[in-house]
Write a protein that holds these residues in place. Structure first.
Motif, PDB file in Angstrom:
ATOM      1  N   THR A 139       0.998  -1.101   0.036  1.00 59.79           N
ATOM      2  CA  THR A 139       0.131  -0.039   0.065  1.00 59.79           C
ATOM      3  C   THR A 139       0.767   1.219   0.063  1.00 59.79           C
ATOM      4  O   THR A 139       0.664   2.343  -0.767  1.00 59.79           O
ATOM      5  N   THR A 140       1.988   1.250   0.881  1.00 60.26           N
ATOM      6  CA  THR A 140       2.925   2.404   0.813  1.00 60.26           C
ATOM      7  C   THR A 140       3.404   2.510  -0.496  1.00 60.26           C
ATOM      8  O   THR A 140       3.424   3.829  -1.089  1.00 60.26           O
ATOM      9  N   SER A 141       4.041   1.627  -1.173  1.00 62.91           N
ATOM     10  CA  SER A 141       4.538   1.522  -2.417  1.00 62.91           C
ATOM     11  C   SER A 141       3.742   2.355  -3.627  1.00 62.91           C
ATOM     12  O   SER A 141       4.130   3.110  -4.304  1.00 62.91           O
ATOM     13  N   ALA A 142       2.502   1.549  -3.634  1.00 63.03           N
ATOM     14  CA  ALA A 142       1.453   1.998  -4.352  1.00 63.03           C
ATOM     15  C   ALA A 142       0.606   3.458  -4.058  1.00 63.03           C
ATOM     16  O   ALA A 142       0.719   4.112  -5.465  1.00 63.03           O
ATOM     17  N   LEU A 143       0.650   3.711  -2.945  1.00 67.54           N
ATOM     18  CA  LEU A 143       0.521   5.156  -2.626  1.00 67.54           C
ATOM     19  C   LEU A 143       1.530   6.436  -3.097  1.00 67.54           C
ATOM     20  O   LEU A 143       1.084   7.359  -3.611  1.00 67.54           O
ATOM     21  N   ILE A 144       2.682   5.974  -2.848  1.00 62.00           N
ATOM     22  CA  ILE A 144       3.977   6.809  -3.556  1.00 62.00           C
ATOM     23  C   ILE A 144       3.964   6.885  -5.138  1.00 62.00           C
ATOM     24  O   ILE A 144       3.629   8.163  -5.315  1.00 62.00           O
ATOM     25  N   HIS A 145       3.671   5.847  -5.466  1.00 59.23           N
ATOM     26  CA  HIS A 145       3.420   5.964  -6.916  1.00 59.23           C
ATOM     27  C   HIS A 145       2.313   6.624  -7.493  1.00 59.23           C
ATOM     28  O   HIS A 145       2.197   7.397  -8.454  1.00 59.23           O
ATOM     29  N   HIS A 146       1.175   6.346  -6.672  1.00 61.06           N
ATOM     30  CA  HIS A 146      -0.033   7.143  -7.179  1.00 61.06           C
ATOM     31  C   HIS A 146       0.189   8.707  -6.897  1.00 61.06           C
ATOM     32  O   HIS A 146      -0.138   9.602  -7.779  1.00 61.06           O
ATOM     33  N   ASN A 305      -3.666   1.833   7.864  1.00 62.46           N
ATOM     34  CA  ASN A 305      -3.245   2.709   6.687  1.00 62.46           C
ATOM     35  C   ASN A 305      -3.089   4.234   6.953  1.00 62.46           C
ATOM     36  O   ASN A 305      -2.234   4.991   5.948  1.00 62.46           O
ATOM     37  N   HIS A 306      -3.219   4.861   8.080  1.00 65.97           N
ATOM     38  CA  HIS A 306      -2.782   6.322   8.504  1.00 65.97           C
ATOM     39  C   HIS A 306      -1.430   6.211   8.484  1.00 65.97           C
ATOM     40  O   HIS A 306      -0.608   6.919   8.045  1.00 65.97           O
ATOM     41  N   GLN A 307      -0.564   4.954   9.104  1.00 70.91           N
ATOM     42  CA  GLN A 307       0.899   4.797   8.859  1.00 70.91           C
ATOM     43  C   GLN A 307       1.305   4.796   7.389  1.00 70.91           C
ATOM     44  O   GLN A 307       2.336   5.196   7.289  1.00 70.91           O
ATOM     45  N   ASN A 308       0.449   3.820   6.603  1.00 73.33           N
ATOM     46  CA  ASN A 308       0.915   4.008   5.150  1.00 73.33           C
ATOM     47  C   ASN A 308       1.155   5.488   4.684  1.00 73.33           C
ATOM     48  O   ASN A 308       2.000   5.824   3.976  1.00 73.33           O
ATOM     49  N   ALA A 309      -0.124   6.237   5.051  1.00 81.86           N
ATOM     50  CA  ALA A 309      -0.315   7.650   4.447  1.00 81.86           C
ATOM     51  C   ALA A 309       1.075   8.267   4.960  1.00 81.86           C
ATOM     52  O   ALA A 309       1.640   9.131   4.193  1.00 81.86           O
ATOM     53  N   CYS A 310       1.276   8.081   6.291  1.00 79.56           N
ATOM     54  CA  CYS A 310       2.359   9.151   6.704  1.00 79.56           C
ATOM     55  C   CYS A 310       3.913   8.777   6.101  1.00 79.56           C
ATOM     56  O   CYS A 310       4.533   9.298   5.809  1.00 79.56           O
ATOM     57  N   ALA A 311       4.057   7.308   5.960  1.00 81.65           N
ATOM     58  CA  ALA A 311       5.429   7.070   5.351  1.00 81.65           C
ATOM     59  C   ALA A 311       5.444   7.699   3.772  1.00 81.65           C
ATOM     60  O   ALA A 311       6.552   8.364   3.310  1.00 81.65           O
ATOM     61  N   ALA A 312       4.108   7.379   3.131  1.00 85.30           N
ATOM     62  CA  ALA A 312       4.118   7.821   1.629  1.00 85.30           C
ATOM     63  C   ALA A 312       4.225   9.378   1.599  1.00 85.30           C
ATOM     64  O   ALA A 312       5.023  10.052   0.722  1.00 85.30           O
ATOM     65  N   TYR A 313       3.570  10.151   2.497  1.00 88.52           N
ATOM     66  CA  TYR A 313       3.582  11.620   2.554  1.00 88.52           C
ATOM     67  C   TYR A 313       5.168  11.806   2.890  1.00 88.52           C
ATOM     68  O   TYR A 313       5.497  12.865   2.300  1.00 88.52           O
ATOM     69  N   ALA A 314       5.866  11.277   3.801  1.00 93.79           N
ATOM     70  CA  ALA A 314       7.163  11.871   4.059  1.00 93.79           C
ATOM     71  C   ALA A 314       8.017  11.469   2.986  1.00 93.79           C
ATOM     72  O   ALA A 314       9.105  12.252   2.555  1.00 93.79           O
ATOM     73  N   VAL A 315       7.900  10.305   2.064  1.00 95.42           N
ATOM     74  CA  VAL A 315       8.720  10.140   1.098  1.00 95.42           C
ATOM     75  C   VAL A 315       8.507  11.409  -0.061  1.00 95.42           C
ATOM     76  O   VAL A 315       9.515  11.782  -0.753  1.00 95.42           O
ATOM     77  N   CYS A 316       7.139  11.489  -0.304  1.00 98.16           N
ATOM     78  CA  CYS A 316       6.932  12.642  -1.330  1.00 98.16           C
ATOM     79  C   CYS A 316       7.523  13.868  -0.864  1.00 98.16           C
ATOM     80  O   CYS A 316       7.908  14.899  -1.813  1.00 98.16           O
ATOM     81  N   ARG A 317       7.346  14.339   0.425  1.00 92.45           N
ATOM     82  CA  ARG A 317       7.887  15.594   0.923  1.00 92.45           C
ATOM     83  C   ARG A 317       9.552  15.619   0.635  1.00 92.45           C
ATOM     84  O   ARG A 317      10.006  16.380   0.250  1.00 92.45           O
ATOM     85  N   SER A 318      10.136  14.444   0.899  1.00 89.83           N
ATOM     86  CA  SER A 318      11.694  14.471   0.884  1.00 89.83           C
ATOM     87  C   SER A 318      11.952  14.491  -0.771  1.00 89.83           C
ATOM     88  O   SER A 318      12.836  14.995  -1.093  1.00 89.83           O
TER      89      SER A 318
END
Length: 471
Positions: A139-146, A305-318
């Protein structure tokens, strides 16, 4: 005839013979990429049909069970499902190690080969984001990609999800490759050099392949300790994550490490992303610099899923994306099949497929995402027992409906009332007939699928098919 596909030619092995063990998707892909880079693949699989498929593409096959068989081999490439150390090395791997031949996998070949001199002409260098952890990787990977797709950034999803790592096209300007990597892959890859690495969380899983939790964590840790990412996004809700973040950071304000949590507010002076009661907050140097209300995002239900969102958010901010841009993309994320997937609703009862919850920790997180649950569970029980999900089950489950060949024994260990159904058909029928408006019929097996199904996807598809009959 060899299959014509987009691929990453392997560099550094031109003219060498390279053995490939295991001829499934990743093995055949590695053989093609090796050949494209000028190497000569020497293939082997215990399955005769798999060897026939490789030979049909023009690859030579030969048994590689003795050290003498490796006299002309430069490297052995091993598919992820094949044991290389614990509980015992595959005989081919053991022979290679005895012969002194290096052992690698397709992930190592990818990192060895992805960057090329063509990158010198790019305005923005391509980046690689690698995601590992026990739960939430897909989910985290797909969310970053999305999110990246939503903002128009060139991006590819690969690894355990999407395309095989060596099957993707060569890099283009500003492209971001998002890789989901399992412990099997990070444990063996000789080259691991992501630009951004993510550690979601850690719970008991695959312990036989790693000889316990220490070996399992060590396999995950390699992505960071040997990979040397520019940025590390670390879930710190377990001791292992806190330890890893502490090892990577030079001090409390080192923003090369972004700490992520859903267990409580992070108050450190570094770069933090955390979620509490459905609200995501980003802080740097003790000040809030971004926030997102996650409660209304349909594709990301529950704390896990909120944890997944936090990780994806952090990646995209970076990667330089603004908070509001990320927030907009989060709302259009539809979720993944078999992971908190809303299948349908009838008479006020929702049906949710989380077949990917194959261990107790993942199932506990799925249960915590909903109230008043009719819980479809069971299968091939893993190590560790059911204590980790007791609190979530007692707080959220109305009744369990147990499937699997050992359904009776499984049901007796559960901390809630349980009905022995054995089959998915019986479980869905009974749960649907007993469910009341406002309740959720949730498939979250807390077990592997192999006693009845080939994989968790097949199990989830069966649940969806049975629900469709009722709907």
């Amino acid at each position: 005839m060899r299959k014509a596909v987009a691929l990453i030619p392997v560099v550094g092995l031109s003219g060498a013979k390279v053995a490939v063990l295991g001829l499934g998707r990743s093995g055949l892909s590695a053989a093609r990429a090796l050949a494209a880079g000028g190497a000569e693949p020497v293939c082997w699989d215990d399955n005769e049909q798999a060897r026939a498929r490789a030979e049909a593409e023009g690859f030579g096959c030969r048994a590689l069970t003795q050290p003498a068989h490796f006299s002309d081999i430069a490297r052995l490439i091993v598919s992820p499902g094949i044991s290389h150390l614990y509980p015992a090395p595959n005989p081919v791997v053991a022979a290679a190690l005895e012969a002194g031949v290096p052992v690698d996998n397709d992930i190592g070949l990818f990192f060895q080969s992805y960057a090329t001199p063509a990158w010198n002409a790019f305005d923005v260098a391509p980046r690689v984001v690698a995601v590992t952890g026990s739960n939430g990787k897909s989910t985290t990977s797909a969310l970053i990609h999305h999110i990246l797709k939503d903002v128009g950034r060139p991006t590819v999803l690969a690894g355990n999800i999407g395309r095989g790592v060596l099957d993707i096209d060569p890099a283009e300007d500003a492209q971001v490759v998002v890789l989901e990597l399992s412990s099997y892959q990070t444990d063996l890859a000789r080259s691991l050099t992501p630009d951004v690495a993510v550690f979601t969380n850690l719970s008991e899983d695959h312990l036989d392949r790693h000889a316990g939790m220490g070996g399992y964590f060590a396999a995950k840790r390699r992505l960071f300790s040997e990979g040397g990412p520019d940025r590390a996004v670390i879930g710190v809700d377990e001791a292992e994550g806190r330890y890893l973040a502490g090892q990577l950071a030079e001090g409390p304000t080192d923003d090369r490490v972004i700490r992520v949590s859903v267990a409580g507010k992070l108050t450190g002076a570094g770069w933090n992303v955390f979620a509490r009661k459905g609200f995501l907050s980003e802080t740097r140097k003790g000040k809030q610099v971004g926030s997102v209300d996650l409660r209304g995002i349909v594709g990301l239900p529950g704390v896990h899923n909120h944890q997944n969102a936090c990780a994806a958010y952090a990646v995209c901010r970076s990667l330089g994306l603004a908070p509001k841009v990320i927030e907009r993309a989060l709302h259009s994320f539809g979720g993944l099949p078999h992971r908190s997937q809303l299948v349908g609703e009838k008479d006020g009862v929702r049906f949710v497929n989380d077949s990917k919850a194959t261990n107790v920790d993942a199932a506990a997180k799925a249960l915590s995402a909903f109230d008043a649950i009719r819980w479809v569970c069971g299968g091939l029980e893993k190590e560790g027992g059911f204590e980790a999900l007791r609190q979530a089950a007692e707080a959220h489950v109305v009744k369990a409906y147990v499937i699997g060949r050992e359904a009776s024994a499984f049901a007796m260990k559960l901390p809630v009332e349980a009905s022995v159904c054995t089959t998915m058909q019986a479980a869905v029928q009974q749960a649907a007939s007993e469910a009341q408006p406002g309740e959720v019929v949730l498939l979250a097996p807390a077990a592997a699928s192999f006693d009845q199904y080939d994989n968790f996807e097949q199990r989830g598809d069966d649940f969806v098919a049975e629900v469709a009959k009722y709907l």
